[in-house]
Design a protein around this motif. Structure first.
Motif, PDB file in Angstrom:
ATOM      1  N   ALA A  24      37.201   3.695  12.807  1.00 30.85           N
ATOM      2  CA  ALA A  24      36.618   5.041  12.738  1.00 30.85           C
ATOM      3  C   ALA A  24      37.600   6.089  12.233  1.00 30.85           C
ATOM      4  O   ALA A  24      37.250   6.926  11.427  1.00 30.85           O
ATOM      5  CB  ALA A  24      36.068   5.443  14.093  1.00 30.85           C
ATOM      6  N   GLN A  25      38.856   6.074  12.692  1.00 30.12           N
ATOM      7  CA  GLN A  25      39.811   7.088  12.286  1.00 30.12           C
ATOM      8  C   GLN A  25      40.318   6.876  10.859  1.00 30.12           C
ATOM      9  O   GLN A  25      40.944   7.759  10.297  1.00 30.12           O
ATOM     10  CB  GLN A  25      40.980   7.197  13.272  1.00 30.12           C
ATOM     11  CG  GLN A  25      41.910   6.019  13.275  1.00 30.12           C
ATOM     12  CD  GLN A  25      41.483   4.905  14.240  1.00 30.12           C
ATOM     13  OE1 GLN A  25      40.315   4.780  14.586  1.00 30.12           O
ATOM     14  NE2 GLN A  25      42.423   4.102  14.667  1.00 30.12           N
ATOM     15  N   GLU A  26      40.073   5.716  10.250  1.00 27.05           N
ATOM     16  CA  GLU A  26      40.550   5.424   8.910  1.00 27.05           C
ATOM     17  C   GLU A  26      39.421   5.231   7.906  1.00 27.05           C
ATOM     18  O   GLU A  26      39.645   4.744   6.822  1.00 27.05           O
ATOM     19  CB  GLU A  26      41.421   4.164   8.938  1.00 27.05           C
ATOM     20  CG  GLU A  26      42.677   4.315   9.757  1.00 27.05           C
ATOM     21  CD  GLU A  26      43.479   3.028   9.792  1.00 27.05           C
ATOM     22  OE1 GLU A  26      43.307   2.191   8.878  1.00 27.05           O
ATOM     23  OE2 GLU A  26      44.248   2.860  10.732  1.00 27.05           O
ATOM     24  N   ARG A  27      38.214   5.590   8.254  1.00 32.06           N
ATOM     25  CA  ARG A  27      37.076   5.375   7.360  1.00 32.06           C
ATOM     26  C   ARG A  27      37.230   6.174   6.087  1.00 32.06           C
ATOM     27  O   ARG A  27      37.697   7.301   6.078  1.00 32.06           O
ATOM     28  CB  ARG A  27      35.771   5.740   8.046  1.00 32.06           C
ATOM     29  CG  ARG A  27      35.353   4.675   9.016  1.00 32.06           C
ATOM     30  CD  ARG A  27      33.884   4.718   9.246  1.00 32.06           C
ATOM     31  NE  ARG A  27      33.560   3.601  10.122  1.00 32.06           N
ATOM     32  CZ  ARG A  27      32.664   3.642  11.061  1.00 32.06           C
ATOM     33  NH1 ARG A  27      31.969   4.742  11.249  1.00 32.06           N
ATOM     34  NH2 ARG A  27      32.433   2.596  11.800  1.00 32.06           N
ATOM     35  N   PHE A  28      36.787   5.567   5.004  1.00 30.03           N
ATOM     36  CA  PHE A  28      36.791   6.185   3.683  1.00 30.03           C
ATOM     37  C   PHE A  28      35.552   7.067   3.606  1.00 30.03           C
ATOM     38  O   PHE A  28      34.432   6.582   3.678  1.00 30.03           O
ATOM     39  CB  PHE A  28      36.757   5.080   2.624  1.00 30.03           C
ATOM     40  CG  PHE A  28      36.946   5.554   1.220  1.00 30.03           C
ATOM     41  CD1 PHE A  28      38.194   5.932   0.780  1.00 30.03           C
ATOM     42  CD2 PHE A  28      35.891   5.609   0.334  1.00 30.03           C
ATOM     43  CE1 PHE A  28      38.402   6.361  -0.512  1.00 30.03           C
ATOM     44  CE2 PHE A  28      36.082   6.034  -0.971  1.00 30.03           C
ATOM     45  CZ  PHE A  28      37.337   6.409  -1.384  1.00 30.03           C
ATOM     46  N   THR A  29      35.746   8.364   3.491  1.00 30.22           N
ATOM     47  CA  THR A  29      34.633   9.309   3.523  1.00 30.22           C
ATOM     48  C   THR A  29      34.222   9.714   2.112  1.00 30.22           C
ATOM     49  O   THR A  29      34.935   9.453   1.140  1.00 30.22           O
ATOM     50  CB  THR A  29      35.028  10.579   4.309  1.00 30.22           C
ATOM     51  OG1 THR A  29      36.032  11.262   3.560  1.00 30.22           O
ATOM     52  CG2 THR A  29      35.531  10.235   5.704  1.00 30.22           C
ATOM     53  N   ILE A  30      33.104  10.417   2.041  1.00 30.32           N
ATOM     54  CA  ILE A  30      32.652  10.924   0.747  1.00 30.32           C
ATOM     55  C   ILE A  30      33.667  11.922   0.202  1.00 30.32           C
ATOM     56  O   ILE A  30      33.903  11.987  -1.006  1.00 30.32           O
ATOM     57  CB  ILE A  30      31.228  11.523   0.831  1.00 30.32           C
ATOM     58  CG1 ILE A  30      30.660  11.789  -0.569  1.00 30.32           C
ATOM     59  CG2 ILE A  30      31.212  12.791   1.647  1.00 30.32           C
ATOM     60  CD1 ILE A  30      30.393  10.578  -1.391  1.00 30.32           C
ATOM     61  N   ASP A  31      34.304  12.715   1.087  1.00 33.25           N
ATOM     62  CA  ASP A  31      35.348  13.646   0.636  1.00 33.25           C
ATOM     63  C   ASP A  31      36.526  12.885   0.034  1.00 33.25           C
ATOM     64  O   ASP A  31      37.110  13.321  -0.961  1.00 33.25           O
ATOM     65  CB  ASP A  31      35.834  14.532   1.792  1.00 33.25           C
ATOM     66  CG  ASP A  31      34.829  15.606   2.161  1.00 33.25           C
ATOM     67  OD1 ASP A  31      33.853  15.796   1.407  1.00 33.25           O
ATOM     68  OD2 ASP A  31      35.024  16.249   3.211  1.00 33.25           O
ATOM     69  N   ASP A  32      36.874  11.748   0.648  1.00 31.53           N
ATOM     70  CA  ASP A  32      37.946  10.919   0.080  1.00 31.53           C
ATOM     71  C   ASP A  32      37.554  10.437  -1.312  1.00 31.53           C
ATOM     72  O   ASP A  32      38.362  10.449  -2.236  1.00 31.53           O
ATOM     73  CB  ASP A  32      38.226   9.697   0.970  1.00 31.53           C
ATOM     74  CG  ASP A  32      38.783  10.058   2.326  1.00 31.53           C
ATOM     75  OD1 ASP A  32      39.468  11.095   2.421  1.00 31.53           O
ATOM     76  OD2 ASP A  32      38.518   9.317   3.289  1.00 31.53           O
ATOM     77  N   PHE A  33      36.314  10.027  -1.450  1.00 27.23           N
ATOM     78  CA  PHE A  33      35.844   9.496  -2.727  1.00 27.23           C
ATOM     79  C   PHE A  33      35.873  10.564  -3.825  1.00 27.23           C
ATOM     80  O   PHE A  33      36.385  10.330  -4.915  1.00 27.23           O
ATOM     81  CB  PHE A  33      34.428   8.935  -2.578  1.00 27.23           C
ATOM     82  CG  PHE A  33      33.850   8.426  -3.868  1.00 27.23           C
ATOM     83  CD1 PHE A  33      34.329   7.271  -4.455  1.00 27.23           C
ATOM     84  CD2 PHE A  33      32.829   9.119  -4.496  1.00 27.23           C
ATOM     85  CE1 PHE A  33      33.804   6.807  -5.648  1.00 27.23           C
ATOM     86  CE2 PHE A  33      32.310   8.662  -5.693  1.00 27.23           C
ATOM     87  CZ  PHE A  33      32.800   7.508  -6.272  1.00 27.23           C
ATOM     88  N   VAL A  34      35.329  11.769  -3.532  1.00 26.36           N
ATOM     89  CA  VAL A  34      35.240  12.785  -4.588  1.00 26.36           C
ATOM     90  C   VAL A  34      36.590  13.425  -4.893  1.00 26.36           C
ATOM     91  O   VAL A  34      36.729  14.094  -5.916  1.00 26.36           O
ATOM     92  CB  VAL A  34      34.190  13.883  -4.274  1.00 26.36           C
ATOM     93  CG1 VAL A  34      32.803  13.300  -4.207  1.00 26.36           C
ATOM     94  CG2 VAL A  34      34.540  14.651  -3.030  1.00 26.36           C
TER      95      VAL A  34
END
Length: 185
Positions: A24-34
């Motif tokens: 959970a604390q290391e999940r790749f988020t949409i913000d990380d992607f963009v």
């Protein structure tokens, strides 16, 4: 149509799988992607030893993109950022014999065509926009480009020395092919 969408769907599925499988604390988020850096137009040097490209990053707080020119030595793998803010820089193109890089930039508030001699000096502005598709002559003394007609005030060099700018095509059509002689500047 579906066959053209399959690669995109595959990549999206891989990203989702990666995001869900991470703690959970290391999940790749949409913000990380963009905010992942993107690579724009790249060009190999005439000697094949270096490559120049523009790197695109996104600032989510300002909701803007930033483009800057980077250079990599293909033998050593070393990279360096050639341009920095203020302004954006993109579209690198090698000058003949690798004597520098020409690129577009918004330095000074308006788009212009610049030359970085790769010697540590500040880039030189060659011309102001609207200019597109610049191409050097083999000897590097002239640059051909597309621009508005001669009577258009938006044309680079409008109202200046007519010998510097030479129209090659019909003067009533846009875009026109122009030749800029760097010696007469």
């Amino acid at each position: 149509m579906l066959r053209n969408s399959l690669p995109t769907l595959f990549v999206a599925a891989l990203i989702a799988l990666f995001a869900l499988s991470a703690p959970a604390q290391e999940r790749f988020t949409i913000d990380d992607f963009v905010t992942l850096p993107m690579v724009g137009k790249g060009e190999l040097s005439p000697d094949g030893q270096k490559i120049a490209w523009h790197r695109i990053t996104r600032d989510l707080k300002k909701n803007t993109y930033l483009r800057q020119i980077w250079l990599a030595d293909l033998k050593s793998g070393e990279t360096q950022q050639l341009t920095r803010e203020p302004g954006q820089s993109w579209g690198p193109m090698w000058a003949p014999r690798g004597k520098g890089l020409v690129f577009f930039s918004t330095r000074g508030g308006k788009v212009g065509l610049f030359l970085n001699r790769l010697d540590g000096t500040d880039p030189e502005q060659l011309m102001k926009s609207p200019v597109s598709h610049p191409v050097f002559s083999p000897d590097g003394k002239k640059i051909a480009f597309l621009a508005p007609p001669k009577k258009d005030p938006k044309r680079p060099g409008f109202g200046k020395d007519p010998e510097v700018w030479t129209a090659i095509e019909d003067v009533t059509k846009w875009p026109q092919l122009w030749v800029y002689d760097r010696k007469t500047k």
